[in-house]
Motif scaffolding. Sequence first.
Motif, PDB file in Angstrom:
ATOM      1  N   PRO A  33       0.804  -1.226   0.000  1.00 41.57           N
ATOM      2  CA  PRO A  33       0.000   0.000   0.000  1.00 41.57           C
ATOM      3  C   PRO A  33       0.836   1.273   0.000  1.00 41.57           C
ATOM      4  O   PRO A  33       0.281   2.372  -0.044  1.00 41.57           O
ATOM      5  N   PHE A  34       2.178   1.166   0.061  1.00 43.83           N
ATOM      6  CA  PHE A  34       3.038   2.348   0.112  1.00 43.83           C
ATOM      7  C   PHE A  34       3.137   2.970  -1.284  1.00 43.83           C
ATOM      8  O   PHE A  34       3.597   2.333  -2.229  1.00 43.83           O
ATOM      9  N   ILE A  35       2.729   4.237  -1.396  1.00 45.37           N
ATOM     10  CA  ILE A  35       2.667   4.893  -2.695  1.00 45.37           C
ATOM     11  C   ILE A  35       3.656   6.046  -2.813  1.00 45.37           C
ATOM     12  O   ILE A  35       3.837   6.606  -3.894  1.00 45.37           O
ATOM     13  N   PHE A  36       4.324   6.388  -1.738  1.00 46.61           N
ATOM     14  CA  PHE A  36       5.249   7.522  -1.750  1.00 46.61           C
ATOM     15  C   PHE A  36       6.295   7.286  -0.675  1.00 46.61           C
ATOM     16  O   PHE A  36       5.987   6.801   0.414  1.00 46.61           O
ATOM     17  N   MET A  37       7.557   7.635  -1.002  1.00 44.21           N
ATOM     18  CA  MET A  37       8.620   7.522  -0.013  1.00 44.21           C
ATOM     19  C   MET A  37       9.709   8.530  -0.348  1.00 44.21           C
ATOM     20  O   MET A  37      10.225   8.561  -1.467  1.00 44.21           O
ATOM     21  N   ASP A  38      10.036   9.379   0.607  1.00 43.24           N
ATOM     22  CA  ASP A  38      11.114  10.352   0.509  1.00 43.24           C
ATOM     23  C   ASP A  38      12.074  10.156   1.673  1.00 43.24           C
ATOM     24  O   ASP A  38      11.652   9.850   2.793  1.00 43.24           O
ATOM     25  N   HIS A  39      13.354  10.376   1.397  1.00 40.19           N
ATOM     26  CA  HIS A  39      14.383  10.363   2.435  1.00 40.19           C
ATOM     27  C   HIS A  39      15.041  11.733   2.420  1.00 40.19           C
ATOM     28  O   HIS A  39      15.732  12.086   1.460  1.00 40.19           O
ATOM     29  N   GLY A  40      14.813  12.504   3.463  1.00 38.11           N
ATOM     30  CA  GLY A  40      15.382  13.836   3.570  1.00 38.11           C
ATOM     31  C   GLY A  40      16.537  13.876   4.548  1.00 38.11           C
ATOM     32  O   GLY A  40      16.444  13.354   5.660  1.00 38.11           O
ATOM     33  N   THR A  65      -0.275   9.734   5.893  1.00 36.39           N
ATOM     34  CA  THR A  65       1.132  10.115   5.885  1.00 36.39           C
ATOM     35  C   THR A  65       1.787   9.546   7.144  1.00 36.39           C
ATOM     36  O   THR A  65       1.195   9.543   8.220  1.00 36.39           O
ATOM     37  N   VAL A  66       3.024   9.066   6.978  1.00 37.08           N
ATOM     38  CA  VAL A  66       3.770   8.495   8.095  1.00 37.08           C
ATOM     39  C   VAL A  66       5.114   9.216   8.172  1.00 37.08           C
ATOM     40  O   VAL A  66       5.929   9.101   7.255  1.00 37.08           O
ATOM     41  N   SER A  67       5.311   9.967   9.248  1.00 37.63           N
ATOM     42  CA  SER A  67       6.552  10.719   9.440  1.00 37.63           C
ATOM     43  C   SER A  67       7.407  10.011  10.486  1.00 37.63           C
ATOM     44  O   SER A  67       6.936   9.722  11.579  1.00 37.63           O
ATOM     45  N   TYR A  68       8.670   9.749  10.125  1.00 34.31           N
ATOM     46  CA  TYR A  68       9.580   9.046  11.027  1.00 34.31           C
ATOM     47  C   TYR A  68      10.936   9.722  10.943  1.00 34.31           C
ATOM     48  O   TYR A  68      11.551   9.789   9.879  1.00 34.31           O
ATOM     49  N   LEU A  69      11.410  10.241  12.078  1.00 36.77           N
ATOM     50  CA  LEU A  69      12.654  10.997  12.126  1.00 36.77           C
ATOM     51  C   LEU A  69      13.800  10.173  12.688  1.00 36.77           C
ATOM     52  O   LEU A  69      13.630   9.450  13.676  1.00 36.77           O
ATOM     53  N   ILE A 120      12.337  10.117   7.218  1.00 36.38           N
ATOM     54  CA  ILE A 120      11.703   9.341   6.158  1.00 36.38           C
ATOM     55  C   ILE A 120      10.219   9.689   6.166  1.00 36.38           C
ATOM     56  O   ILE A 120       9.569   9.639   7.207  1.00 36.38           O
ATOM     57  N   GLN A 121       9.714  10.047   5.012  1.00 36.63           N
ATOM     58  CA  GLN A 121       8.291  10.331   4.862  1.00 36.63           C
ATOM     59  C   GLN A 121       7.706   9.309   3.899  1.00 36.63           C
ATOM     60  O   GLN A 121       8.223   9.117   2.788  1.00 36.63           O
ATOM     61  N   THR A 122       6.669   8.589   4.343  1.00 36.77           N
ATOM     62  CA  THR A 122       5.956   7.659   3.462  1.00 36.77           C
ATOM     63  C   THR A 122       4.483   8.002   3.445  1.00 36.77           C
ATOM     64  O   THR A 122       3.950   8.586   4.387  1.00 36.77           O
ATOM     65  N   TRP A 123       3.854   7.640   2.339  1.00 37.32           N
ATOM     66  CA  TRP A 123       2.400   7.714   2.245  1.00 37.32           C
ATOM     67  C   TRP A 123       1.875   6.308   2.040  1.00 37.32           C
ATOM     68  O   TRP A 123       2.428   5.533   1.254  1.00 37.32           O
ATOM     69  N   VAL A 124       0.801   5.986   2.754  1.00 37.14           N
ATOM     70  CA  VAL A 124       0.151   4.693   2.632  1.00 37.14           C
ATOM     71  C   VAL A 124      -1.236   4.929   2.039  1.00 37.14           C
ATOM     72  O   VAL A 124      -2.055   5.644   2.620  1.00 37.14           O
ATOM     73  N   PRO A 299       2.441  16.651 -11.717  1.00 41.42           N
ATOM     74  CA  PRO A 299       3.634  17.043 -10.972  1.00 41.42           C
ATOM     75  C   PRO A 299       3.891  16.165  -9.757  1.00 41.42           C
ATOM     76  O   PRO A 299       2.972  15.583  -9.182  1.00 41.42           O
ATOM     77  N   PRO A 300       5.151  16.051  -9.353  1.00 43.97           N
ATOM     78  CA  PRO A 300       5.468  15.194  -8.211  1.00 43.97           C
ATOM     79  C   PRO A 300       4.792  15.675  -6.944  1.00 43.97           C
ATOM     80  O   PRO A 300       4.551  16.872  -6.782  1.00 43.97           O
ATOM     81  N   PRO A 301       4.427  14.752  -6.053  1.00 45.05           N
ATOM     82  CA  PRO A 301       3.723  15.130  -4.841  1.00 45.05           C
ATOM     83  C   PRO A 301       4.585  15.975  -3.905  1.00 45.05           C
ATOM     84  O   PRO A 301       5.809  15.954  -3.977  1.00 45.05           O
ATOM     85  N   GLN A 302       3.916  16.712  -3.024  1.00 46.09           N
ATOM     86  CA  GLN A 302       4.612  17.520  -2.019  1.00 46.09           C
ATOM     87  C   GLN A 302       5.313  16.595  -1.026  1.00 46.09           C
ATOM     88  O   GLN A 302       4.688  15.720  -0.454  1.00 46.09           O
ATOM     89  N   ALA A 303       6.587  16.784  -0.835  1.00 45.83           N
ATOM     90  CA  ALA A 303       7.321  15.946   0.098  1.00 45.83           C
ATOM     91  C   ALA A 303       7.193  16.470   1.520  1.00 45.83           C
ATOM     92  O   ALA A 303       6.868  17.617   1.741  1.00 45.83           O
ATOM     93  N   PHE A 304       7.510  15.582   2.479  1.00 47.63           N
ATOM     94  CA  PHE A 304       7.421  15.896   3.902  1.00 47.63           C
ATOM     95  C   PHE A 304       6.073  16.511   4.218  1.00 47.63           C
ATOM     96  O   PHE A 304       5.974  17.625   4.703  1.00 47.63           O
ATOM     97  N   SER A 305       5.018  15.762   3.935  1.00 46.79           N
ATOM     98  CA  SER A 305       3.707  16.336   4.171  1.00 46.79           C
ATOM     99  C   SER A 305       2.777  15.288   4.716  1.00 46.79           C
ATOM    100  O   SER A 305       2.283  14.477   4.071  1.00 46.79           O
TER     101      SER A 305
END
Length: 305
Positions: A33-40, A65-69, A120-124, A299-305
């Motif tokens: 189900p993970f549709i987005f993943m960014d590593h900042g 949205t799943v935010s993990y620092l 790490i920001q993921t969207w489910v 356009p690419p999705p907004q990151a860290f959101s």
Amino acid sequence: MLDQIIDARSASLGNGFHVRRILPYRLRRMLGPFIFMDHGGPVTFTPEQIPAMDVLPHPHIGLSTVSYLFDGQVTHRDSLGVRQVIRPGEVNWMTAGRGIAHSERFEDPATLAGGSLEMIQTWVALPEAYEESAPSFDNYQPDELPIFTDKGIWLRLIAGQAFGLQNEVKTHSPLFYAHVVLQAGTRFGLPLGYPERGAYVAKGSVEVNGTPYGVGQLLVFTPGIDPVIVARETSTLMLLGGEPLGERYIWWNFVSSRPERIEQAKADWQAGRIELPPNDNKEFVPLPDDKSRPAGASPPPQAFS
């Protein structure tokens, strides 16, 4: 054994901050189900850079949205009136459902003094039955998340079920998401029972079948195979996957099983029908120009959101 290797691409958030974007990828839109993943990060800011790093209020539908620092601190505010300081090791799970807006701002004195950030920001994506559910936000402290340790292994279960562990993080479909640290030479595997599974190398390097892989690579494994991952040095992995949900459309910050619902979300944001956070409502991110591109390729999705 390896179905795919996804190399992260550099993506700009438009404020001078670049992230590694892993999902969506042109040859693979989702992993379970993970549709987005960014590593900042990791990145260290000067005090002068901090104001530009704030992510202004913006909308979401049809996802969590799943935010993990790993490091740093971010302040979350949303249209439910929630204000939550996000710290390393916590799980912050926001379900947008039929619509929510939120912001993320860097207000920590340590950050303002030149501290570092890595997250790490993921969207489910949500199952169709939950796409129009009421929005919600939950914060889970580190002591609510089970940890497994063994020789050369440290693992925290972020969400779902894996390796005999589970926690109270509220999910909407079968999945697993875990933070793993392996010492050099340690051998490790992935949880069985899920048709789609991957391991993202956040730090260090690993080997699979004698081939090395490093930071910024997502390894997608063949269903039903029990792979062996060997740490070449001290390494941090994010393990994720689960049951696929079927086709999803993604445009900017909107996810849906129906393209017409994406169009409705665009109109709702433009018309002000998605409320701003009551404690952060003086500014917001406007709807991007869509240039009439289809919902699945915009356009690419907004990151860290």
